[in-house]
Design an enzyme around this catalytic site. Structure first.
Site, PDB file in Angstrom:
ATOM      1  N   TYR A 198     -14.489  10.580  -1.726  1.00  0.00           N
ATOM      2  CA  TYR A 198     -12.909   9.986  -2.183  1.00  0.00           C
ATOM      3  C   TYR A 198     -13.307  10.658  -3.972  1.00  0.00           C
ATOM      4  O   TYR A 198     -12.407  10.650  -3.860  1.00  0.00           O
ATOM      5  CB  TYR A 198     -13.748   8.589  -2.559  1.00  0.00           C
ATOM      6  CG  TYR A 198     -12.761   7.481  -1.832  1.00  0.00           C
ATOM      7  CD1 TYR A 198     -11.654   7.072  -1.427  1.00  0.00           C
ATOM      8  CD2 TYR A 198     -13.812   7.306  -0.330  1.00  0.00           C
ATOM      9  CE1 TYR A 198     -10.968   6.723  -0.364  1.00  0.00           C
ATOM     10  CE2 TYR A 198     -12.931   6.111   0.497  1.00  0.00           C
ATOM     11  CZ  TYR A 198     -11.912   5.615   0.464  1.00  0.00           C
ATOM     12  OH  TYR A 198     -11.511   5.913   1.870  1.00  0.00           O
ATOM     13  N   ASN A 226     -11.121  -4.227  -1.216  1.00  0.00           N
ATOM     14  CA  ASN A 226     -10.802  -2.901  -2.593  1.00  0.00           C
ATOM     15  C   ASN A 226      -9.442  -3.773  -3.458  1.00  0.00           C
ATOM     16  O   ASN A 226      -8.740  -4.733  -3.110  1.00  0.00           O
ATOM     17  CB  ASN A 226      -9.948  -2.004  -1.601  1.00  0.00           C
ATOM     18  CG  ASN A 226     -10.901  -1.275  -1.230  1.00  0.00           C
ATOM     19  OD1 ASN A 226     -11.980  -0.962  -1.058  1.00  0.00           O
ATOM     20  ND2 ASN A 226     -10.335  -0.734   0.367  1.00  0.00           N
ATOM     21  N   ARG A 277      -0.641   7.851   4.089  1.00  0.00           N
ATOM     22  CA  ARG A 277      -1.942   7.161   5.214  1.00  0.00           C
ATOM     23  C   ARG A 277      -1.354   5.816   5.784  1.00  0.00           C
ATOM     24  O   ARG A 277      -1.704   5.544   6.274  1.00  0.00           O
ATOM     25  CB  ARG A 277      -2.857   7.138   4.602  1.00  0.00           C
ATOM     26  CG  ARG A 277      -3.598   6.917   4.646  1.00  0.00           C
ATOM     27  CD  ARG A 277      -4.732   7.342   5.830  1.00  0.00           C
ATOM     28  NE  ARG A 277      -5.672   6.483   7.577  1.00  0.00           N
ATOM     29  CZ  ARG A 277      -5.501   7.312   8.386  1.00  0.00           C
ATOM     30  NH1 ARG A 277      -5.621   8.247   8.590  1.00  0.00           N
ATOM     31  NH2 ARG A 277      -6.754   5.647   8.959  1.00  0.00           N
ATOM     32  N   ASP A 312     -18.457   0.124   2.917  1.00  0.00           N
ATOM     33  CA  ASP A 312     -18.546   1.092   4.296  1.00  0.00           C
ATOM     34  C   ASP A 312     -18.680   2.077   4.442  1.00  0.00           C
ATOM     35  O   ASP A 312     -19.104   3.890   5.394  1.00  0.00           O
ATOM     36  CB  ASP A 312     -18.170   0.500   5.977  1.00  0.00           C
ATOM     37  CG  ASP A 312     -16.492   1.060   6.124  1.00  0.00           C
ATOM     38  OD1 ASP A 312     -15.584   1.321   4.474  1.00  0.00           O
ATOM     39  OD2 ASP A 312     -15.807   0.785   7.013  1.00  0.00           O
ATOM     40  N   HIS A 361     -16.370   4.154  -4.523  1.00  0.00           N
ATOM     41  CA  HIS A 361     -16.148   5.122  -3.713  1.00  0.00           C
ATOM     42  C   HIS A 361     -15.202   6.871  -4.932  1.00  0.00           C
ATOM     43  O   HIS A 361     -14.958   7.011  -4.956  1.00  0.00           O
ATOM     44  CB  HIS A 361     -14.270   4.872  -3.696  1.00  0.00           C
ATOM     45  CG  HIS A 361     -14.143   4.097  -2.696  1.00  0.00           C
ATOM     46  ND1 HIS A 361     -12.392   3.715  -2.403  1.00  0.00           N
ATOM     47  CD2 HIS A 361     -14.724   3.847  -1.295  1.00  0.00           C
ATOM     48  CE1 HIS A 361     -12.322   2.820  -1.019  1.00  0.00           C
ATOM     49  NE2 HIS A 361     -13.772   2.676  -0.149  1.00  0.00           N
ATOM     50  N   ARG A 378       0.650  -1.211   0.162  1.00  0.00           N
ATOM     51  CA  ARG A 378       0.353  -0.090   0.172  1.00  0.00           C
ATOM     52  C   ARG A 378       0.770   1.459  -0.033  1.00  0.00           C
ATOM     53  O   ARG A 378       0.491   2.139  -0.473  1.00  0.00           O
ATOM     54  CB  ARG A 378      -1.087  -0.028   1.355  1.00  0.00           C
ATOM     55  CG  ARG A 378      -1.475   0.946   1.019  1.00  0.00           C
ATOM     56  CD  ARG A 378      -2.793   1.347   2.298  1.00  0.00           C
ATOM     57  NE  ARG A 378      -3.195   1.759   2.608  1.00  0.00           N
ATOM     58  CZ  ARG A 378      -4.491   3.129   3.727  1.00  0.00           C
ATOM     59  NH1 ARG A 378      -4.439   1.781   3.896  1.00  0.00           N
ATOM     60  NH2 ARG A 378      -5.022   3.823   3.675  1.00  0.00           N
TER      61      ARG A 378
HETATM   62  C1  G6P Z   1     -12.554   3.295   4.161  1.00  0.00           C
HETATM   63  C2  G6P Z   1     -13.431   2.924   2.605  1.00  0.00           C
HETATM   64  C3  G6P Z   1     -12.653   1.587   2.870  1.00  0.00           C
HETATM   65  C4  G6P Z   1     -10.748   1.814   2.847  1.00  0.00           C
HETATM   66  C5  G6P Z   1     -10.630   2.556   4.059  1.00  0.00           C
HETATM   67  C6  G6P Z   1      -9.434   3.285   4.614  1.00  0.00           C
HETATM   68  O1  G6P Z   1     -13.774   2.437   5.188  1.00  0.00           O
HETATM   69  O2  G6P Z   1     -14.424   2.271   2.756  1.00  0.00           O
HETATM   70  O3  G6P Z   1     -12.480   1.038   0.603  1.00  0.00           O
HETATM   71  O4  G6P Z   1     -10.165   1.038   2.885  1.00  0.00           O
HETATM   72  O5  G6P Z   1     -12.425   3.802   4.176  1.00  0.00           O
HETATM   73  O6  G6P Z   1      -9.101   3.654   6.090  1.00  0.00           O
HETATM   74  P1  G6P Z   1      -7.653   3.690   5.866  1.00  0.00           P
HETATM   75  O7  G6P Z   1      -7.709   3.777   7.805  1.00  0.00           O
HETATM   76  O8  G6P Z   1      -6.812   2.265   5.599  1.00  0.00           O
HETATM   77  O9  G6P Z   1      -7.066   4.426   5.287  1.00  0.00           O
HETATM   78 MN    MN Z   2     -14.851   1.283   0.900  1.00  0.00          MN
END
Ligand code: G6P
Ligand code: MN
Length: 443
Positions: free
Chosen positions: A265, A150, A285, A173, A202, A96
């Protein structure tokens, strides 16, 4: 379908989201009567850490009659499973980090699911999820797969090309996170809402939020508030600067395009330059998550290993776990609850190509998802944005199955965060190197 003593398998069992899902299961054990939980992962250490945490949670609630297993063996994990919750991340946080940092080097959006980072992740994720779905077809063909993996539209598109009849719901979510954050800021109860929304994952817009207790559409008044004052992050994101920045951008989008409430998004597609300017290219992130949630999870496991019994659990992911548990319960008990799901369009958005994968409201019962049709055409602005994105995502999935460098380059070029084919190629070539062993060979 079996009605009790259910076996639930979590694919990506070592994920930091697992405790939240298990907590939601335990809170709803009457609606989702489980007998077995299997944590399946390819990372033994993470899976074993998670085993300790979940075992601790079960004992704390005196639910020791529930069998808990952590395994790397797909046969053991999936055989006779009733529900498979999938939340795998192929390549983990380390990859990531590359998805985010490589595009940023070229001044492009660096994000896990949007832009070229999302496309790179897509090409890794497809094979991982195809493998999981393949295991389920072999060892538990009647199981329902509830998928959070994802990038969801790309994944859905790819899985359905191979398994068109798969018993699978794809959910995200984000819409409930947005709704919870709105409700938290402006004093509503989102449980009273019937939301109308359309888009890609998104990448979408609300068109109406009917509040059953207030008996009116509250979207116009929410838009008014969003355009006058930024929202604060809700409790479950407290102190999280990047989510705060994302919700600030929601106000920017709404001020400029006040006809709808946008998915946050969309900032990556509408304001890529602003997002890049505000991003730290060295510390993205992924770094925050590794040093936050991931570290925290290892520490929970370590405390249990050392025999601690007080102040061990430390997680709060809002409704993420509850949402997937509600879906399982809605299938099991034929409840026809309404969710935002990622499904083949098939006319749900009448003037968008029917073979697109879209995110729209759907009712869920014993036979799976019944998406609603919007009945009305969407506007040219949203349609144009979505059509370009759908085409880009389809090209990417073509590239995966056809091992086509040319299709991958077309996909990267068409991505709305990319201003020039030159950058598309530079990032693609660097991503090919970075993803050796994960991506199909592109020729
Ligand atoms: C939301 C999105 C997810 C994503 C996540 C990332 O929940 O719907 O698809 O993976 O945010 O969160 P993070 O805390 O890992 O950046
Ligand atoms: Mn998502």
């Amino acid at each position: 379908m079996k009605k009790d003593n259910l076996k639930i398998t979590i694919a990506g069992g070592g994920s930091t989201y697992t405790p939240g899902i298990i907590q939601a299961i335990l809170n709803n054990i009457d609606k989702l009567p489980i007998g077995e939980i299997h944590l399946y992962d390819i990372d033994e250490k993470r899976n074993n850490d998670m085993f300790l945490i979940i075992d601790y949670m079960l004992k704390r609630e005196n639910l020791t009659d529930i069998t808990l297993k952590a395994t790397l063996d797909p046969e053991e994990a999936f055989t006779e499973s009733d529900f498979v919750f999938s939340q795998i991340r192929v390549g983990g946080m380390k990859m990531r980090e590359k998805d985010e940092k490589i595009p940023l080097k070229y001044g492009l959006v660096g994000q896990e699911t949007c832009g070229l980072g999302g496309f790179a992740y897509g090409l890794r994720s497809i094979s991982g999820l195809l493998e999981v779905v393949g295991h389920v077809q072999t060892f538990a063909p009647h199981a329902w797969i509830l998928n959070y993996t994802n990038p969801e539209t790309i994944i859905s598109e790819a899985i359905r090309r191979v398994y068109p009849k798969v018993r699978m719901l794809n959910a995200c979510d984000m819409t409930i996170s947005i709704e919870e954050t709105i409700a938290f800021n402006y004093g509503y109860n989102r449980k009273n809402w019937i939301s109308e929304y359309y888009g890609l994952n998104h990448f979408g817009w609300y068109t109406k939020i009917y509040d059953k207790s207030l008996e009116r559409d509250v979207m116009p008044e929410i838009i008014e508030k969003l355009t006058t004052e930024n929202m604060k992050v809700a409790d479950f994101n407290a102190g999280d600067k990047s989510w705060q920045a994302a919700f600030n951008m929601m106000s920017v989008i709404t001020k400029n395009f006040p006809t709808n409430i946008p998915n946050n998004y969309l900032e990556y597609y509408l304001y890529p330059d602003m997002v890049v300017e505000e991003t730290d290219k060295e510390y993205t992130r992924a770094n925050m998550v590794m040093e936050g949630r991931e570290k925290n999870t290892r520490e929970m496991a370590e405390k249990i290993r050392q025999g601690k019994t007080e102040d061990v659990l430390n997680f709060n992911f809002g409704e993420h776990g509850q949402y997937i548990v509600d879906m399982a319960s809605s299938i099991l008990n034929d409840e026809h609850q309404r969710f935002m799901l990622i499904v083949p369009n098939n006319g749900a958005i009448p003037n968008l190509r029917s073979d697109a994968v879209v995110e729209v409201p759907a009712y869920v019962g014993a036979t799976g998802a019944e998406p609603i049709s919007l009945r009305e055409n969407i506007c040219d602005f949203h349609k144009g944005l979505m059509e370009a994105q759908v085409a880009a995502e389809k090209l990417l999935v073509d590239a995966y199955f056809e091992n086509s460098y040319q299709k991958a380059l077309q996909a990267f070029t068409l991505n709305q965060t990319v201003p020039s084919a030159r950058f598309a190629k530079l990032v693609l070539d660097e991503m090919i190197e970075a993803n050796k062993g994960y991506w199909p060979e592109l020729k």
